[in-house]
Design a protein around this motif. Sequence first.
Motif, PDB file in Angstrom:
ATOM      1  N   SER A   1       3.119  -1.350   3.831  1.00  0.00           N
ATOM      2  CA  SER A   1       3.588  -1.072   2.486  1.00  0.00           C
ATOM      3  C   SER A   1       4.605  -2.114   2.045  1.00  0.00           C
ATOM      4  CB  SER A   1       4.185   0.336   2.396  1.00  0.00           C
ATOM      5  OG  SER A   1       5.406   0.375   3.079  1.00  0.00           O
TER       6      SER A   1
ATOM      7  N   THR B   1       0.814  -1.215   0.000  1.00  0.00           N
ATOM      8  CA  THR B   1       0.000   0.000   0.000  1.00  0.00           C
ATOM      9  C   THR B   1       0.851   1.270   0.000  1.00  0.00           C
ATOM     10  OG1 THR B   1      -0.050  -0.035   2.403  1.00  0.00           O
ATOM     11  CG2 THR B   1      -1.901  -1.061   1.266  1.00  0.00           C
TER      12      THR B   1
ATOM     13  N   ASP C   1      -2.514   3.907   2.627  1.00  0.00           N
ATOM     14  CA  ASP C   1      -3.764   3.152   2.737  1.00  0.00           C
ATOM     15  C   ASP C   1      -4.461   2.824   1.417  1.00  0.00           C
ATOM     16  OD1 ASP C   1      -3.472   3.012   5.469  1.00  0.00           O
ATOM     17  OD2 ASP C   1      -4.559   4.897   5.794  1.00  0.00           O
ATOM     18  N   ARG C   2      -3.773   3.039   0.306  1.00  0.00           N
ATOM     19  CA  ARG C   2      -4.369   2.602  -0.965  1.00  0.00           C
ATOM     20  C   ARG C   2      -3.464   1.531  -1.565  1.00  0.00           C
ATOM     21  NH1 ARG C   2      -5.479   7.921  -4.355  1.00  0.00           N
ATOM     22  NH2 ARG C   2      -6.670   6.531  -5.713  1.00  0.00           N
ATOM     23  N   PHE C   3      -4.094   0.536  -2.177  1.00  0.00           N
ATOM     24  CA  PHE C   3      -3.300  -0.547  -2.747  1.00  0.00           C
ATOM     25  C   PHE C   3      -2.588  -0.083  -4.020  1.00  0.00           C
ATOM     26  CE2 PHE C   3      -6.172  -3.030  -0.065  1.00  0.00           C
ATOM     27  CZ  PHE C   3      -5.214  -3.782   0.613  1.00  0.00           C
TER      28      PHE C   3
END
Length: 382
Positions: free
Chosen positions: A292, A166, A169-171
Motif C-alpha cells: 500500500s 493498494t 489488494d485493489r489499486f
Amino acid sequence: MDEKKIKIPYNKPFIVGQELYYIAQAVIEGQLAGDGPFTKRCHKWLEDNLGCRKALLTHSCTASLEMAAMLCGIQPEDEVIMPSFTFVSTANAFVLRGAVPVFVDIRPDTLNIDEKLIEQALSPKTRAIVPVHYAGVPCAMDEILEIARKNKLYVIEDAAQSLLSTYKDRFLGTIGHLGCLSFHETKNIISGEGGALLINDDMFCERGEVIREKGTNRSQFFRGEVDKYTWVDIGSSYLPSELVSAFLFAQMEQADKIIRTRNRIFQTYLYLLRPLESEGKLRLPFVGNESSNNGHIFYIIVSSLEQRDGLIKYLNSHGIKAIFHYVPLHSSPAGRKYGRASGEMKQTNSLSDRLVRLPLYYGMKDDEVYLVTEHISNFFKG
Ligand SMILES: *Cc1c(COP(=O)(O)O)cnc(C)c1O
C-alpha cells in the motif's frame, strides 16, 4: 531565499527510458493531436495494470476531477464531502458546477479523511464523497463505500498521489465509481502535466468519452457505432496531445522501477530519522503494509508551527528545499467563500501547521538523503 543555492530540491523531473524516442516516433507517425497510438497504449496499460473498467487520459488530475463532477451530474447547491487537507483541485472541480464542498477533519494517523466523521456531515443535499489518498496511503475505503451505499452517494477517489498503491489488494482509483490520477511532474510517474480518469462503473463509460471530446460522439463515430459525428452533451477538451502520451507511456513501462526506487529512498529516510523519533523530536509518516506504499511523499511532523517554519528556513539555508503541505481549504479565502467546514477541524489545523515535506525524487542519491537527515538532526541539536 536564493533558489540558485538550492542543492537538493524537493522534486526533480526525470527521464527513465524511451521518452524522447517515443516522442520522435509520434512525430514521425504524424499524429500529434490526442487519442492516437500512444494514448491508446496508455489506456491499455492503465486498464491492464490497475483493473479499471475504462481509463481515459486527460491533461491533468484537475481535468479528471472536473469530468467526474460532470459525470455524477453535480448541480448547483449540491454538497460534496471531502477533506480540507488536500490540493485545491479536489474542491474546485465541484465548485465549478455550483456545488458546496463540505470539509471533514482528517485522521491523525494517515492524514486522510476521518471516516467516522463523514455521516454527521451528510445532509439531504449531499451527492458525493471524495476521499483523497494522501501520500498514496489509502483511506478507509470499506467504511466510506458503506456510507455511500447506505446514502446513495457517488464515491470519486482523488488518487492523484496514489498510482499503484493498494487497499486490500485493489489499486487506488479503481475502488470508487470514479478515480482521478495525476502525472504532474511532482507525482510518481510524470508527463509534465497529465492525468487520467479511471471509470469503474459501466454507466459512466460512454458519457465519459463524450464529455472528454467536447461533448461530441467522436469516439463512437470512429468506432463506427454511430453514423454522424455531432454535439450530443456538455463537455470540454480534456484529452492530452500524443506528445504527452508518448512521454507518459515510456514512464509507464518503467513504473515498477520508479516506485521501487522511491520506496527505497522512503525506507532510507525512515531508518535515518528513527533515532530522532525515539527521542520524541518528530513524528515519522504513517507506513502501511508494503504494497500500500508507493513512496510518493516523505513527511515529518514536528511540534509547532514555529518549529516547522524554523526547520524549513534552516534547511533552505543549507541548500535543501523542504516545503509545507497544505494551507487547509476551509481556512483559505476561496474555501471560506464556497465551502463550509463540518465540525471542528482540529487535526487538520494542527497537523497542517506542523508538517514538513522532505525532498524525494527519482534519482535522489543515498548521500543526499543522508545530508538532509543530518541537517535535520543538527537543527534539533540547536
Ligand atoms: C497533484 C494533485 C492534484 C492535481 O493534479 P494535477 O494533475 O496537477 O491537476 C489534485 N489532487 C491532489 C490530492 C494532488 O496531489
